[in-house]
Motif scaffolding. Sequence first.
Motif, PDB file in Angstrom:
ATOM      1  N   SER A  18       5.797 -19.731   9.823  1.00  0.00           N
ATOM      2  CA  SER A  18       4.547 -19.112   9.390  1.00  0.00           C
ATOM      3  C   SER A  18       4.222 -17.902  10.241  1.00  0.00           C
ATOM      4  N   PHE A  19       4.443 -18.019  11.567  1.00  0.00           N
ATOM      5  CA  PHE A  19       4.182 -16.907  12.464  1.00  0.00           C
ATOM      6  C   PHE A  19       5.062 -15.712  12.107  1.00  0.00           C
ATOM      7  N   CYS A  20       6.332 -15.972  11.778  1.00  0.00           N
ATOM      8  CA  CYS A  20       7.239 -14.886  11.409  1.00  0.00           C
ATOM      9  C   CYS A  20       6.761 -14.178  10.143  1.00  0.00           C
ATOM     10  N   LEU A  21       6.256 -14.972   9.167  1.00  0.00           N
ATOM     11  CA  LEU A  21       5.769 -14.371   7.940  1.00  0.00           C
ATOM     12  C   LEU A  21       4.563 -13.502   8.204  1.00  0.00           C
ATOM     13  N   ILE A  22       3.643 -13.995   9.072  1.00  0.00           N
ATOM     14  CA  ILE A  22       2.457 -13.221   9.401  1.00  0.00           C
ATOM     15  C   ILE A  22       2.845 -11.949  10.139  1.00  0.00           C
ATOM     16  N   ALA A  23       3.752 -12.096  11.099  1.00  0.00           N
ATOM     17  CA  ALA A  23       4.157 -10.942  11.891  1.00  0.00           C
ATOM     18  C   ALA A  23       4.855  -9.892  11.030  1.00  0.00           C
ATOM     19  N   ALA A  24       5.559 -10.370   9.977  1.00  0.00           N
ATOM     20  CA  ALA A  24       6.293  -9.430   9.128  1.00  0.00           C
ATOM     21  C   ALA A  24       5.399  -8.740   8.106  1.00  0.00           C
ATOM     22  N   SER A  25       4.184  -9.258   7.903  1.00  0.00           N
ATOM     23  CA  SER A  25       3.278  -8.674   6.920  1.00  0.00           C
ATOM     24  C   SER A  25       2.854  -7.285   7.369  1.00  0.00           C
ATOM     25  N   PRO A  26       2.893  -6.281   6.494  1.00  0.00           N
ATOM     26  CA  PRO A  26       2.523  -4.919   6.895  1.00  0.00           C
ATOM     27  C   PRO A  26       1.080  -4.858   7.382  1.00  0.00           C
ATOM     28  N   ALA A  27       0.849  -4.033   8.370  1.00  0.00           N
ATOM     29  CA  ALA A  27      -0.509  -3.840   8.879  1.00  0.00           C
ATOM     30  C   ALA A  27      -1.355  -3.150   7.819  1.00  0.00           C
ATOM     31  N   PRO A  28      -2.662  -3.455   7.758  1.00  0.00           N
ATOM     32  CA  PRO A  28      -3.535  -2.789   6.776  1.00  0.00           C
ATOM     33  C   PRO A  28      -3.545  -1.278   6.977  1.00  0.00           C
ATOM     34  N   GLU A  29      -3.524  -0.546   5.883  1.00  0.00           N
ATOM     35  CA  GLU A  29      -3.556   0.913   5.923  1.00  0.00           C
ATOM     36  C   GLU A  29      -4.544   1.420   4.888  1.00  0.00           C
ATOM     37  N   PRO A  30      -5.019   2.659   5.039  1.00  0.00           N
ATOM     38  CA  PRO A  30      -5.919   3.220   4.030  1.00  0.00           C
ATOM     39  C   PRO A  30      -5.215   3.397   2.692  1.00  0.00           C
ATOM     40  N   GLY A  31      -5.926   3.186   1.616  1.00  0.00           N
ATOM     41  CA  GLY A  31      -5.387   3.488   0.296  1.00  0.00           C
ATOM     42  C   GLY A  31      -5.321   4.996   0.090  1.00  0.00           C
ATOM     43  N   ALA A  32      -4.403   5.456  -0.724  1.00  0.00           N
ATOM     44  CA  ALA A  32      -4.251   6.893  -0.967  1.00  0.00           C
ATOM     45  C   ALA A  32      -5.477   7.449  -1.678  1.00  0.00           C
ATOM     46  N   ASP A  33      -5.751   8.741  -1.458  1.00  0.00           N
ATOM     47  CA  ASP A  33      -6.921   9.367  -2.074  1.00  0.00           C
ATOM     48  C   ASP A  33      -6.641   9.904  -3.470  1.00  0.00           C
ATOM     49  N   GLY A  34      -5.466   9.613  -4.023  1.00  0.00           N
ATOM     50  CA  GLY A  34      -5.123  10.019  -5.385  1.00  0.00           C
ATOM     51  C   GLY A  34      -3.835   9.351  -5.804  1.00  0.00           C
ATOM     52  N   ILE A  35      -3.538   9.391  -7.102  1.00  0.00           N
ATOM     53  CA  ILE A  35      -2.297   8.755  -7.554  1.00  0.00           C
ATOM     54  C   ILE A  35      -1.134   9.734  -7.576  1.00  0.00           C
ATOM     55  N   GLY A  36      -1.427  11.016  -7.291  1.00  0.00           N
ATOM     56  CA  GLY A  36      -0.355  12.000  -7.244  1.00  0.00           C
ATOM     57  C   GLY A  36      -0.082  12.703  -8.551  1.00  0.00           C
ATOM     58  N   ASP A  37      -1.042  12.702  -9.474  1.00  0.00           N
ATOM     59  CA  ASP A  37      -0.879  13.460 -10.709  1.00  0.00           C
ATOM     60  C   ASP A  37      -0.706  14.942 -10.346  1.00  0.00           C
ATOM     61  N   THR A  38       0.289  15.583 -10.909  1.00  0.00           N
ATOM     62  CA  THR A  38       0.572  16.971 -10.535  1.00  0.00           C
ATOM     63  C   THR A  38      -0.560  17.918 -10.932  1.00  0.00           C
ATOM     64  N   TYR A  39      -1.335  17.578 -11.971  1.00  0.00           N
ATOM     65  CA  TYR A  39      -2.437  18.432 -12.394  1.00  0.00           C
ATOM     66  C   TYR A  39      -3.712  18.170 -11.598  1.00  0.00           C
TER      67      TYR A  39
END
Length: 464
Positions: A18-39
Amino acid sequence: MALSRSARLAALTVAAASFCLIAASPAPEPGADGIGDTYFPQLGNGGFDARHYDLDVAYNPDTDRLDGRTTLTARATQNLSSFDLDLQQLTVTRVEVDGRRADFTRTGDEIVVTPRGSIRKGHTFRAAVTYGGVPEALSGPIVFGSDYGWMKTTDGVFVACEPNAASTWFPSSDHPSDKATYDIRIKAPKGLTGVSNGRLVDTYDTKGGQTVHHWRESKPMATYLATASIGKFDVKSGRTPAGTPIYVAIDPVLANSNGVDVYAVTAEATDYWSRVFGPYPFEETGAVVDDMPQAGFSLETQSKPSYSAVRNESTIVHELAHQWFGDSVSVEQWQHIWLNEGFATYAQWLWAEHKGTQSAHDAFLAGYNSRPATSSFWQTKVGDPQRDTMFASAVYQRGAMTLQVLRERIGDKAFFKLLPAWTKLHRYGNARTSDFIALAERISGQRLDGLFDTWLYTTGKPSL
């Protein structure tokens, strides 16, 4: 009770795993401010999938002030330390995440929300935003040089938001790739009607002399298709001959204008397109017709197209065709806008053919022959027309021409099998041009990449 040595070892093994699974979980990060639509790179937001919007909006036409509370239900697609919402102009006074007050900052048209604790991937959360102010319509070259979005009328507002104006009146992930269902409650002075998407589930008066209209759109909807038009309307409701519920609201100033029976045409076209394009995708059909001539356009707001004046029969059938092409099947990114406008324009040709006034072949030839090879019309790459010219006439007309060329290449049997297959395959979802080409090739059994490359992506007037 004491554990045996083997039991203790097993427990330690499980704990270590269980500890290994928790340790392997990505750290929280901010969500992107857009989806990347070219327009529109900052439209939409990363890190979550919008599921449902609960909108409460109160509007005072005397001051033009809007006060709202939007509760977004969303599912985190990553471990989130913060996330963005799109909101233009209006002032946010409070944000809560899962019932707890959250910090927020503003960067341009982005509200950055930081909850008290991180949100784990897969968690469904609720973000409630309280806000207010005087919404302003957007303007610029995109929508025929017209204002669009939240537009004041003599007795209320006309709300038509394609492509990027939904966030002028509610915080959202404002991109068609992030659809959600909606509950929309519109509070306005008594005597005015608030009309929105889906079906009307409740109407009641408040002690303060206002009336609330509660609408529910139970099918996924892109943000730009949401509306909250408010004013004095004559309302007629019922069912189409085939049984689809219909609700038509017309500004009494425009009653019988142009001799167009909006209710009758809407009912007839809804039923006809249901036979040609596949089953009607929403719970109700209808129209909102408002006295807003300065807008200069109509919009396929989901379930009830919005008309800035009484247009004509051809405009009505165009906007209703969008219920399949644009509303139910929406673009994955805005560069694929011909999948909306080319199809709805071609529907106008099909309607004329159905009525016996002109064949789609003749409509194609008329448009083709009327534009010389030197015309700038032929310089638009319909499959990627660019942001400021995404609603250029070529996107509509050359898009429709592409479909007629396709129809004549593969034959009527395959073509009229393709249209309902397309709307069924991507029902309530999103799609790209390449998806349509692939389906057309599969149904017809032909290689069609050359045809689409010539008509959608190559400048110049194609030879016939």
